[in-house]
Design an enzyme around this catalytic site. Structure first.
Site, PDB file in Angstrom:
ATOM      1  N   HIS A  78       0.834  -1.201   0.000  1.00 42.23           N
ATOM      2  CA  HIS A  78       0.000   0.000   0.000  1.00 42.23           C
ATOM      3  C   HIS A  78       0.875   1.259   0.000  1.00 42.23           C
ATOM      4  CE1 HIS A  78      -3.476   2.493   0.941  1.00 42.23           C
ATOM      5  NE2 HIS A  78      -2.859   2.959   2.004  1.00 42.23           N
ATOM      6  N   ASP A  81       2.438   1.777  -3.346  1.00 43.52           N
ATOM      7  CA  ASP A  81       1.412   2.255  -4.267  1.00 43.52           C
ATOM      8  C   ASP A  81       1.204   3.759  -4.095  1.00 43.52           C
ATOM      9  OD1 ASP A  81      -0.673   1.811  -6.245  1.00 43.52           O
ATOM     10  OD2 ASP A  81      -2.106   2.068  -4.609  1.00 43.52           O
TER      11      ASP A  81
END
Length: 106
Positions: A78, A81
């Site tokens: 995450h 990203d």
């Protein structure tokens, strides 16, 4: 790397990447209003946040390069990203500011 240090690096990636994207969004809004110089200043702030995010990422990459295992988790994915999106968003914001500058100069 102990869990708290790893978590601090991951959270650094997320926070600084988020700050980068926020500064870029503000820059686009300023450019839309014709405040090009203020927009460029926001991009400078975004770049500073992006540097901080890169420092967090570099720490993790250096650890891996030293042969120290970095546990890959959904939170780490995450965070990566967020960083990649922040870089892309910054690049697009710079292009948009340039376009607004050209349009407003005509």
């Amino acid at each position: 790397m102990e869990d708290t240090a790893l978590m601090a690096s991951i959270m650094g990636l997320i926070v600084h990447s988020g700050n980068t994207k926020s500064e870029c969004m503000e820059a686009i809004q300023l450019a839309k209003k014709g405040q090009i110089e203020a927009a460029k200043e926001k991009i400078k702030l975004a770049n500073e946040s992006l540097i901080e995010a890169h420092h967090a990422q570099t720490g993790l990459l250096s650890q891996e390069a030293r042969g120290e295992k970095v546990e890959v988790s959904m939170l780490l994915i995450h965070a990566q990203d967020h960083l990649m999106n922040a870089i892309t968003f910054r690049d697009l914001a710079q292009e948009m500011i340039e376009l607004y500058e050209r349009i407003q100069g005509e």
